[in-house]
Design an enzyme around this catalytic site. Structure first.
Site, PDB file in Angstrom:
ATOM      1  N   LYS A  71       0.797  -1.222   0.000  1.00 13.63           N
ATOM      2  CA  LYS A  71       0.000   0.000   0.000  1.00 13.63           C
ATOM      3  C   LYS A  71       0.835   1.281   0.000  1.00 13.63           C
ATOM      4  CE  LYS A  71      -4.072  -2.101   2.119  1.00 13.63           C
ATOM      5  NZ  LYS A  71      -5.063  -2.018   3.204  1.00 13.63           N
ATOM      6  N   ASP A  82      -9.851   2.513   2.525  1.00 14.76           N
ATOM      7  CA  ASP A  82      -9.861   1.722   3.757  1.00 14.76           C
ATOM      8  C   ASP A  82     -10.558   2.451   4.902  1.00 14.76           C
ATOM      9  OD1 ASP A  82      -8.623  -0.597   2.861  1.00 14.76           O
ATOM     10  OD2 ASP A  82      -6.609   0.116   3.340  1.00 14.76           O
TER      11      ASP A  82
END
Length: 281
Positions: free
Chosen positions: A67, A103
């Site tokens: 990420k 997220d």
């Protein structure tokens, strides 16, 4: 009808639920989707991403451990991705990648919508300071939590995340050995990958009170140790990452296709398979 080509990149990735979730979203919205799971390490990610584009790829999800690296491969990124310092969603625009991070909003939607939690002024403990923690921390702050304490095995990463969030009077870095002295929290979030790689750190039960919500961003067998600790400590809620996974996927789907699918059906379908779930996203 044109088929859109998407993928999730990570390592390991064999057990990823993303292809199943996005295929279900496609059926619901009438969009034809080819969605694959591609194993890529930090060393192979850029090459794998180029090959994906060459094969017609137009959008991708990114999971552990890629990420933070994904952000460096983007020509531009959303404000929430820049604040997080991590990207979990890639959108192809012309010959470049745009990065976003869904997220945090996925977690907040799950906790407030599905589980009915009021996050406002909750004293919060965040375990971990990697890409997963970076993805959710800004959204929790925006949702109105109270003080946040960030604890990580490597204190410099926790310090860096505190600096990134830019609220020194509200967000604090601490060591794991400080935990017994920190008192009770209203929200404890496990964003570490410790259970994947040997074991959960020892956590004192004094962190948990009668109204505490304990949340693990993982799911399946990886989440069992933390959730078992939470229940043994008397937490009011012990929540795994399945709901967050579905909600962040719906936000990514909206970025790629312009429509946000309903999530209850996908969530229920995964819950029916609880015993078989293995964290892969």
């Amino acid at each position: 009808m044109t088929e859109s080509h998407h993928a999730v990149f990570g390592h390991p990735i064999t057990h990823s639920l993303s292809p199943r979730i996005h295929t279900r979203f496609g059926h619901q919205t009438g969009i034809v989707i080819h969605f694959e799971a591609i194993d890529a390490t930090p060393e192979t990610f850029a090459t794998a991403l180029d090959a994906f584009v060459a094969g017609g790829g137009t959008g991708a999800s990114v999971t552990l451990p890629l990420k933070e690296l994904a952000l460096t491969l983007c020509a531009d990124a959303s404000d929430r991705a820049r604040r997080a310092g991590a990207v979990n969603t890639l959108v192809r625009e012309g010959d470049r990648w745009l990065g976003d991070n869904t997220d945090g909003i996925g977690l907040v939607r799950d906790l407030t919508g599905r589980h009915g939690l009021d996050l406002r002024q909750r004293r919060t403990l965040l375990l971990g300071a990697g890409g997963a923690a970076r993805g959710i921390a800004p959204a929790l702050i925006d949702a109105g939590i109270g003080e946040m304490f960030i604890v990580n095995r490597s204190s410099d990463r926790a310090d860096a995340l505190v600096d990134t969030l830019g609220q020194p009077k509200r967000v604090h870095s601490r060591y794991f050995e400080d935990l017994p002295a920190l008192g009770e929290f209203d929200l404890v979030v496990n964003a570490t990958s410790a259970a994947r790689s040997g074991g959960l750190p020892t956590l004192p039960t004094s962190l948990v009170g009668a109204r505490t919500a304990c949340v693990d961003l993982s799911y399946g067998e990886v989440a069992i140790p933390f959730l078992a600790w939470a229940r043994a400590a008397g937490a009011h809620h012990a929540i795994d990452g399945v709901g967050m996974l579905v909600e962040q996927a719906a936000e990514a789907f909206k970025l790629w296709h312009g429509v946000r699918p309903h999530t209850d059906e996908a969530y229920a379908a995964l819950r029916e398979r609880d015993v078989l779930l293995v964290t892969g996203d």
